[in-house]
Design a protein around this motif. Structure first.
Motif, short mmCIF file in Angstrom:
data_model
loop_
_atom_site.label_atom_id
_atom_site.label_comp_id
_atom_site.label_asym_id
_atom_site.label_seq_id
_atom_site.Cartn_x
_atom_site.Cartn_y
_atom_site.Cartn_z
N GLY A 58 -3.59 13.88 2.55
CA GLY A 58 -3.43 14.09 3.97
C GLY A 58 -4.77 14.02 4.68
N ILE A 59 -5.77 14.68 4.11
CA ILE A 59 -7.14 14.64 4.67
C ILE A 59 -7.66 13.20 4.66
N ALA A 60 -7.47 12.49 3.56
CA ALA A 60 -7.95 11.12 3.45
C ALA A 60 -7.28 10.21 4.48
N ILE A 109 -1.96 17.41 -3.90
CA ILE A 109 -1.79 16.01 -3.49
C ILE A 109 -1.58 15.92 -1.98
N ALA A 110 -0.73 16.81 -1.44
CA ALA A 110 -0.45 16.81 0.00
C ALA A 110 -1.73 17.02 0.80
N LEU A 129 -12.33 16.07 -2.48
CA LEU A 129 -11.28 15.20 -3.00
C LEU A 129 -10.73 14.29 -1.89
N GLY A 130 -10.54 14.86 -0.70
CA GLY A 130 -9.95 14.09 0.38
C GLY A 130 -10.89 13.07 0.97
N ILE A 131 -12.13 13.48 1.28
CA ILE A 131 -13.06 12.60 1.99
C ILE A 131 -13.82 11.68 1.03
#
Length: 301
Positions: free
Chosen positions: A44-46, A39-40, A214-216
């Protein structure tokens, strides 16, 4: 891009596809990374991506919007904490079908808040989902496995998120609230990771690809497009499009993870999907009838 209803719904379809892919990516990421760690990194990336792109817009940030972003971030954390643990403990396709029951839970919670009885279509949809849940998740004894329970909590928290967002975000800048909630989610992930887990980074190209996806794609893109697209189409249409998410997840999990359900599981998944779609179609039809009645009265007067 000239935004209209058709374009908005196509964009929402790409979001549903992204979120369907997210179950596969979480499975890959969770092979080496713990849930809170995931999750972090993911959010965090998003947050960094969107904050850098829309940095000038933060001059419009108000204390009210900040407070709402923090509240929604806490809810998002609860959603994805349960989902990450659930996906880690059950099949990705099963997790997707269970999480999709949010569409059923939202009208039930609305009925509780308004202190009214649910209509027949909701009751029928709930019965379909309950039978489907039994067939999909219950094995030898009449108990849900641990992963299924976490996925159902995911659906419950997401339903609460949808209801609260509908009430508090109408007069605020939803873009900034969306970005802030991602940052809050990542921060909470870091705090829980430091308390309960050992911080870890992806070790292979595939794992880094899953985390970046997942992030982007799943988080930054999904949470950016959803509030924009919802301005141009109805919530009922959005619900129908999102009901395709577990189908995308099941197909992708079959292709890449080789997940195969038994006959009972496929019947259960079909019943859950049918209950979700039926509730949305009936709700849409009632809205259309109500709109027609209002227009007829206007013409008559």
């Amino acid at each position: 891009m000239n935004m209209n209803k058709k374009n908005a719904e196509f964009l929402m379809l790409t979001v549903a596809l992204a979120w369907g892919c997210s179950y596969l990516m979480m499975k890959v990421g969770l092979d080496i990374i713990s849930p809170f760690n995931l999750i972090a990194l993911r959010f965090g990336i998003a947050f960094v991506c969107l904050a850098l792109i829309f940095l000038p817009r933060f001059r419009e940030l108000t204390s009210v919007a900040l407070g709402k972003g923090i509240l929604m971030g806490v809810l998002i954390f609860l959603i994805f904490a349960c989902l990450s643990i659930g996906v880690d403990k059950t099949a990705a396709s099963t997790a997707a079908f269970l999480a999709s029951t949010t569409v059923i839970i939202v009208p039930i919670l609305e009925c509780c808040l308004k202190r009214i009885l649910p209509n027949k279509s909701i009751v029928f949809s709930v019965l379909l989902v309950i039978v489907g849940l039994y067939l999909l998740t219950v094995k030898d004894t009449i108990t849900l496995d641990e992963g299924a329970v976490y996925c159902l909590f995911t659906a419950l928290f997401y339903a609460i998120y949808i209801i609260i967002l509908d009430r508090i975000a109408k007069k605020e800048n939803t873009l900034l609230i969306s970005i802030i909630q991602l940052g809050v989610d990542s921060l909470l992930g870091v705090l829980f990771m430091l308390c309960f887990e050992t911080p870890t980074l992806p070790q292979t190209t595939v794992q880094w690809g899953a985390i970046l996806g997942l992030g982007i794609f799943c988080s930054a893109y999904g949470f950016l497009i959803q509030p924009i697209a919802q301005r141009y189409t109805s919530s009922e249409r959005i619900g129908l499009i999102f009901s395709l998410e577990p189908l995308f997840a099941a197909i992708i999990s079959f292709i890449f993870l080789h997940e195969i359900l038994d006959i009972k599981g496929y019947i259960g998944a079909t019943l859950i999907f049918s209950g979700v779609v039926y509730s949305q179609l009936k709700n849409k039809n009632k809205k259309d009838i109500a709109t027609t009645d209002i227009r007829s009265k206007d013409i008559a007067t």
